[in-house]
Design a protein around this motif. Structure first.
Motif, short mmCIF file in Angstrom:
data_model
loop_
_atom_site.label_atom_id
_atom_site.label_comp_id
_atom_site.label_asym_id
_atom_site.label_seq_id
_atom_site.Cartn_x
_atom_site.Cartn_y
_atom_site.Cartn_z
N GLN A 130 7.57 21.12 11.25
CA GLN A 130 8.43 20.18 10.98
C GLN A 130 7.53 18.91 10.99
O GLN A 130 7.20 18.40 12.08
N ILE A 131 7.47 18.04 10.31
CA ILE A 131 6.98 16.89 9.97
C ILE A 131 7.74 15.61 9.71
O ILE A 131 8.73 15.72 9.09
N ASP A 132 7.44 14.52 10.23
CA ASP A 132 8.02 13.43 10.05
C ASP A 132 8.33 13.06 8.66
O ASP A 132 7.40 13.22 7.79
N SER A 133 9.38 12.38 8.34
CA SER A 133 9.61 11.91 6.96
C SER A 133 8.52 11.05 6.77
O SER A 133 8.05 10.31 7.35
N GLY A 182 0.74 -1.20 -0.11
CA GLY A 182 0.00 0.01 0.13
C GLY A 182 0.67 1.31 0.14
O GLY A 182 0.26 2.54 -0.10
N TYR A 183 2.30 1.12 -0.06
CA TYR A 183 3.06 2.35 -0.16
C TYR A 183 4.16 1.99 -1.05
O TYR A 183 4.60 0.73 -1.29
N THR A 184 4.87 2.82 -1.54
CA THR A 184 6.14 2.71 -2.40
C THR A 184 7.38 2.64 -1.84
O THR A 184 7.58 3.25 -0.58
N PRO A 185 8.30 2.05 -2.32
CA PRO A 185 9.48 1.81 -1.51
C PRO A 185 10.34 2.93 -1.31
O PRO A 185 11.17 3.16 -0.18
N PHE A 186 10.23 4.04 -2.11
CA PHE A 186 11.13 5.20 -1.85
C PHE A 186 10.47 6.33 -1.54
O PHE A 186 10.95 7.49 -1.87
N ASP A 187 9.43 6.23 -0.91
CA ASP A 187 8.38 7.02 -0.63
C ASP A 187 8.97 8.25 0.55
O ASP A 187 9.47 7.77 1.31
N ARG A 188 9.21 9.67 0.05
CA ARG A 188 10.05 10.37 1.02
C ARG A 188 9.17 12.06 0.99
O ARG A 188 8.15 11.97 0.19
N GLU A 189 9.30 12.83 1.91
CA GLU A 189 8.98 14.05 2.01
C GLU A 189 9.08 14.91 0.93
O GLU A 189 8.40 15.71 0.67
N SER A 190 10.20 14.72 0.03
CA SER A 190 10.53 15.65 -1.01
C SER A 190 11.08 14.64 -2.30
O SER A 190 11.50 13.65 -2.25
#
Length: 408
Positions: free
Chosen positions: A374-377, A216-224
């Motif tokens: 500031q929010i978590d990655s 349900g999520y992608t392997p390289f999902d990041r904040e930016s």
């Protein structure tokens, strides 16, 4: 008589063979409409491309047409180009009408979802990709949003759509493409490196899609996008948290690893992938037997909500930095779906600007003070625990309260 023969013949005006109906999606220079062939009564999807908005980019349309002409009607899992014509103001690409919806929406509507179901979806996608590669075509924008179902029936064909970024390659060359393109989270390392890329980029994307289908999520999902790119370049991902991957087989993880190999020449080919034990298994011995739907839906919905909040926080911080917060007026939107950009999909071949994820909308958040929140990655590519999700939801609620308190 000779004089009559020398007179130029007037061009005959051909009546339009289609009547357009409701809008199915829209992009920056095109709109996708349902249409019906007047003589036969058959329904199709028409991608209507505005010539004025496309000025200087006509080659993109010509390339899309060339690709579709080459592969249309050659494979059951590839969207078929039915017709192409132009008027004074528009270009029209008429394709099959896929009424079954997008891949992940279909999964979320199911009552159960097992690893074997994911393998079936990946197998259909790989079969079409192998066909494209055999014909010298690299898609370059494979992602769940570009995978559509032909009909709403359970046994409907899965279709690869949106060939706007595809390229017909010279079979004698490997490194033939250097333009950075695609959707960042699904792009292979060699695309970012601009070292030249080809068919292996589609296999990398299939690895990302497979990972996504199983958790349900992608392997390289990041904040930016920058952090995402840095993770992709070194293949920084893992099968964690364990609670989300406990029910996934070792064979499935091996399939993903062999797709997400940094060196393109060491990556599986489409035909190699079709022969992998996870895809080629005649029974489910090589696959997990646990119902993955609860985990997949929970992660997908949680991350969609979080991403919308992060985007809103970023926008509000930008407004504050520019002194624009005083211009904000109105009440907090309660429907995060409203105002989201339409997805240029639903049965047409799409356009290269379809990078907006579905479900993104205005969530209204900020920290109520002068400092950017500031929010978590986004889980650092390792998923989010329940505790992380609850903490982020708490911080978002506090942010909303602080931002809107001064407006009352």
């Amino acid at each position: 008589m000779a004089t009559q023969q020398q007179q130029p013949q007037q061009a005959q005006i051909q009546p339009c063979r289609y009547k357009t109906g409701k809008t199915l999606g829209a992009g920056s220079y095109s709109v996708v409409k349902e249409c019906v062939h007047i003589e036969t009564g058959r329904y199709y999807a028409a991608k209507v491309i505005n010539k004025r908005l496309m000025a200087g980019r006509e080659h993109m349309v010509r390339n899309e047409i060339a690709v579709l002409k080459k592969v249309s009607m050659g494979h059951r899992n590839i969207l078929t180009l039915v017709d192409y014509f132009e008027t004074m103001n528009n270009l029209y690409l008429v394709t099959d009408l896929a009424l079954g919806g997008e891949l992940f929406d279909r999964i979320c509507r199911k009552g159960s979802y097992f690893e074997s179901d994911a393998a079936d979806l990946v197998r259909a996608t790989l079969s079409a990709v192998a066909y494209l590669h055999d014909h010298g075509i690299v898609h370059r924008d494979l992602k769940p949003e570009n995978l559509l179902f032909r009909t709403p029936e359970d046994n409907a064909d899965l279709l690869i759509a949106d060939f706007g970024l595809s390229r017909i390659m010279d079979e004698e060359q490997f490194h033939v493409l250097t333009t950075t393109c695609g959707t960042p989270g699904y792009m292979a390392p060699e695309i970012f490196k601009k070292s030249g890329h080809g068919k292996p980029v589609d296999i990398w994307a299939i690895g990302v899609i497979t990972y996504f289908l199983l958790c349900g999520y992608t392997p390289f999902d990041r904040e930016s996008n920058l952090e995402e790119m840095q993770a992709i370049l070194v293949a920084d991902y893992s099968f964690t948290p364990l609670e989300y991957w406990r029910g996934v087989s070792a064979t499935a993880r091996d399939f993903i690893r062999r797709c997400l190999t940094i060196e393109p020449t060491a990556r599986m080919t489409a035909h190699d992938a079709l022969s992998h034990a996870w895809i080629a298994a005649s029974d489910t011995d090589a696959q997990g037997h646990e119902d993955l739907l609860p985990v997949v839906k929970k992660n997908f919905n949680a991350r969609r909500t979080l991403h919308a909040a992060i985007d809103t926080i970023r926008a509000i911080n930008q407004l504050r930095a520019g002194g624009g917060a005083a211009m904000m007026d109105g009440a907090l939107s309660r429907d995060p779906g409203k105002g989201a950009p339409p997805n240029d999909a639903a049965g047409a071949d799409g356009s290269p600007d379809r990078g907006q994820p579905t479900g993104r909308g205005a969530g209204g958040a900020g920290d109520g003070g002068g400092e950017p929140m500031q929010i978590d990655s986004r889980g650092n590519g390792h998923g989010q625990t329940e505790e992380m999700i609850r903490e982020q939801e708490r911080r978002i609620r506090e942010t909303q309260a602080g931002l809107w308190a001064g407006r009352r």
